[in-house]
Write a protein that holds these residues in place. Structure first.
Motif, PDB file in Angstrom:
ATOM      1  N   ASP A   1       0.830  -1.205   0.000  1.00 28.54           N
ATOM      2  CA  ASP A   1       0.000   0.000   0.000  1.00 28.54           C
ATOM      3  C   ASP A   1       0.862   1.252   0.000  1.00 28.54           C
TER       4      ASP A   1
ATOM      5  N   PHE B   1      -3.675   5.155  -8.370  1.00 30.32           N
ATOM      6  CA  PHE B   1      -3.896   3.760  -7.985  1.00 30.32           C
ATOM      7  C   PHE B   1      -4.259   2.908  -9.201  1.00 30.32           C
ATOM      8  N   LYS B   2      -5.127   3.456 -10.045  1.00 33.42           N
ATOM      9  CA  LYS B   2      -5.543   2.708 -11.236  1.00 33.42           C
ATOM     10  C   LYS B   2      -4.386   2.572 -12.229  1.00 33.42           C
TER      11      LYS B   2
ATOM     12  N   ILE C   1      -2.164  -0.215 -11.052  1.00 32.70           N
ATOM     13  CA  ILE C   1      -2.698  -1.534 -11.410  1.00 32.70           C
ATOM     14  C   ILE C   1      -2.383  -1.824 -12.874  1.00 32.70           C
TER      15      ILE C   1
ATOM     16  N   ILE D   1      -5.595 -11.718  -7.904  1.00 29.87           N
ATOM     17  CA  ILE D   1      -5.950 -10.537  -7.114  1.00 29.87           C
ATOM     18  C   ILE D   1      -6.818 -10.980  -5.938  1.00 29.87           C
TER      19      ILE D   1
ATOM     20  N   LEU E   1      -8.470  -5.032  -3.588  1.00 32.62           N
ATOM     21  CA  LEU E   1      -8.019  -3.702  -4.035  1.00 32.62           C
ATOM     22  C   LEU E   1      -8.731  -2.690  -3.159  1.00 32.62           C
TER      23      LEU E   1
ATOM     24  N   GLU F   1      -4.300   0.157  -1.639  1.00 32.64           N
ATOM     25  CA  GLU F   1      -3.680  -1.110  -1.233  1.00 32.64           C
ATOM     26  C   GLU F   1      -4.020  -2.205  -2.242  1.00 32.64           C
ATOM     27  N   ILE F   2      -2.988  -2.960  -2.635  1.00 27.67           N
ATOM     28  CA  ILE F   2      -3.191  -4.076  -3.556  1.00 27.67           C
ATOM     29  C   ILE F   2      -2.798  -5.364  -2.839  1.00 27.67           C
TER      30      ILE F   2
ATOM     31  N   LEU G   1      -2.293  -9.447  -3.400  1.00 30.16           N
ATOM     32  CA  LEU G   1      -2.155 -10.511  -4.395  1.00 30.16           C
ATOM     33  C   LEU G   1      -1.856 -11.831  -3.709  1.00 30.16           C
TER      34      LEU G   1
ATOM     35  N   LEU H   1       5.477  -5.409  -8.309  1.00 29.39           N
ATOM     36  CA  LEU H   1       4.373  -4.624  -7.744  1.00 29.39           C
ATOM     37  C   LEU H   1       4.891  -3.327  -7.140  1.00 29.39           C
TER      38      LEU H   1
END
Length: 566
Positions: A364, A510-511, A514, A528, A531, A535-536, A538, A552
């Motif tokens: 994040d 954020f987009k 990704i 995934i 989201l 924060e992502i 995986l 990432l």
DNA sequence: TACGGTAGCTCG
DNA sequence: GTACGAGCTACCGTAC
């Protein structure tokens, strides 16, 4: 309106080869769905695939072509995966193309997404609505719910199917033209979407890039282990029962009975409960006894159990299939629904776990909105503090309280943190006072006012920004505010005008992160898991963790650095 | 019994 | 006169 109805595989092949001369093609599908409320992307069958170039329209009847699918499907796959695809709400079509034929279009121009970005305040974004909005003409959708499983399709059904393509052919140039007339953000992104559609606006490129990815995410769902969820559930249920019976023993009331609770509350504390729930405010007003803590915990646990119920309700074969709302919120943030996994209480975050042999990667951004705000107004003092990796709340505290950075205590840090965040929302001194009081930090209105004054004197660029917005709103009543990527909103309230550019730029970045990650991680297997705005999460195999985590990290950093270039 | 609106919680 | 953005549940009143 002219169209060709294709039921012969040789004709189908000819059409596919003919269309492969175009840079992009128009696409729509009609699907025979058994239960319209619950589409099954593999079992429900595509009946028609409508294709077109700038002039012509072809309807491929998949039912009629079924015996010959093997002859033209590879060519169709090649066409749809390599060419630009123009359609409306393509997520729907892409999910069926994946589910039926393992065809996965990548370069898309979605008229739903584009319309929403161009005009964020329309009542609806259905094809018929936006067609009327852009051309003044109407589109009859009654055949949409007709029987697409019929042996022979009616003339009216075929005309309807072709009409959708002709509508797309008509509005596509209008949309491209409208985009080209928007103010140009000082930021360049490029890629196949940009090249295919001659499109250069960053927010459109970022959003369109995500469409296929989101379709895939929705169809694949998110793996959650039911047994692990049950373990966590039973642990906190024990806790729940303990409190329940303790209170029952000592006070003779059952906490899950609204009436008993009301009665007891009035008798014991002299508090009448009007609202259905015991609010945090009521609980906080109780004397500091053991019961207060028990009650607080009890209701916290109860809410966590509700969340577990919500997720269990949506679990199918250890997977949930939330719908992803890509641009539902005005700031551009993404949301999940049914279930929403972005607001899972911290106590039960553990329900998101990796399978045996796999690992989770969680990344994040740190303080992204404050960083954006600092860059947005070029507040040099704050930018410098970030560059020096300072604890920003402590740093602000040192400015407000005129103390050395190393001498800031917890209380002062909390106050500064409230003001830092308040800055992003356009908070005034009254709300600051109330907020601090709710944290058990008592300050007077005068003190709160003084804190804010000192904050703005320490960070003059923020002060100027707030003042500028206030005057502009006074003069014009409504102003258009932009994110870094050119996402926009019309604001008539001060707080909205302050918050929007910051939160919306956070969404942009954020987009983009990704998007960069998907490109960079191509070929590597990962799933995934969540989201959550900055924060992502995986999941991947243990031996790929290092590589993916690194990709990432770099992707998120690369996206984040965009704000420094503006 | 079904539906719309609201309060209050969760997350960022 | 206003802290920003969301979703979900329990609960309430209203309509059928």
């Amino acid at each position: 309106m002219l169209f060709q109805y294709i039921t012969d595989y040789k004709q189908a092949l000819n059409v596919i080869h003919y269309l492969s001369q175009s840079k992009y093609i128009f696409l729509d599908t009609e699907v025979y769905i058994q239960n319209i409320n619950k589409p099954d992307y593999s079992k429900d069958k595509i009946r028609l695939i409508q294709l077109g170039n700038n002039k012509e329209i072809f309807l491929l009847d998949i039912f009629k072509l079924k015996p010959y699918l093997d002859y033209f499907l590879p060519d169709l796959k090649e066409l749809l995966e390599k060419k630009g695809i123009i359609g409306h709400f393509l997520k729907f079509d892409i999910k069926f193309l994946i589910g039926n034929f393992n065809i996965f279009p990548q370069i898309v121009f979605d008229t739903f997404i584009v319309s929403k970005l161009l005009f964020p305040n329309l009542q609806k974004y259905s094809l018929s609505y936006i067609y009327h909005f852009f051309t003044g003409k109407s589109l009859d959708k009654t055949e949409q719910s007709s029987n697409w499983g019929a042996l022979e399709l009616s003339k009216s059904q075929l005309e309807y199917a072709a009409k959708d393509i002709s509508v797309l052919q008509e509005i596509f140039p209008i949309l491209i033209d409208k985009i080209s007339k928007l103010p140009k953000p000082n930021l360049k992104l490029s890629g196949s979407i940009s090249k295919t559609f001659s499109l250069y606006h960053p927010v459109f490129l970022t959003e369109l890039f995500l469409v296929p990815f989101i379709s895939k995410l929705e169809i694949e769902g998110i793996y959650l282990d039911e047994n692990k969820i049950k373990n966590i559930e039973s642990k906190i249920k024990d806790n729940y029962s303990q409190i329940y019976y303790k209170i029952f023993k000592e006070e003779s009331i059952r906490l899950d009975r609204q009436n008993e609770l009301k009665h007891w509350f009035n008798k014991k504390f002299g508090i009448k409960i009007n609202s259905p729930n015991l609010s945090e405010e009521i609980l906080n007003s109780l004397p500091n006894t053991e019961i207060k803590i028990l009650l607080k915990n009890f209701f916290k646990i109860k809410r966590a159990l509700n969340k577990i119920e919500e997720i269990k309700k949506n679990l199918k074969n250890n997977r949930i299939f939330p719908e992803v709302k890509q641009i539902a919120s005005q700031t551009g943030r993404m949301y999940f629904i049914e279930p929403n996994i972005q607001n899972i209480p911290r106590e039960i975050k553990g329900i998101i776990k990796a399978k045996k042999g796999n690992k989770l990667i969680i990344a994040d951004y740190s303080q992204i909105e404050l960083r954006i705000a600092a860059e947005y107004v070029k507040e040099e003092k704050m930018i410098k503090a970030f560059k020096e990796n300072k604890d920003l709340h402590k740093f602000t505290a040192s400015l407000i309280f005129n103390k050395d950075y190393s001498e800031i205590n917890d209380d002062e840090r909390k106050k500064a943190k409230a003001i830092n965040f308040g800055l992003l929302y356009g908070m005034n001194y009254k709300t600051l006072k109330e907020y601090l009081n709710s944290l058990d930090i008592s300050v007077s209105e005068e003190e709160a006012k003084k804190f804010i004054d000192r904050f703005f004197n320490s960070y003059p660029a923020f002060k100027k920004w707030h003042e500028r917005i206030k005057t502009r709103l006074k003069e014009k009543r409504k102003i258009t505010v932009y994110s870094l990527f050119g996402r926009r909103m019309i604001a008539n309230k001060f707080n909205d005008a302050i918050n929007y550019p910051i939160q919306a730029t956070g969404s942009d970045i954020f987009k983009l992160a990704i998007g960069i990650f998907i490109k960079e991680a191509e070929g590597l297997s990962f799933e995934i898991k969540n989201l959550v705005h900055d924060e992502i999460v995986l999941e991947t195999e243990e031996n790929k963790v290092r590589e993916l985590a690194n990709i990432l990290k770099l992707s998120m950093e690369k996206a984040g650095k965009i704000i420094l270039k503006s």
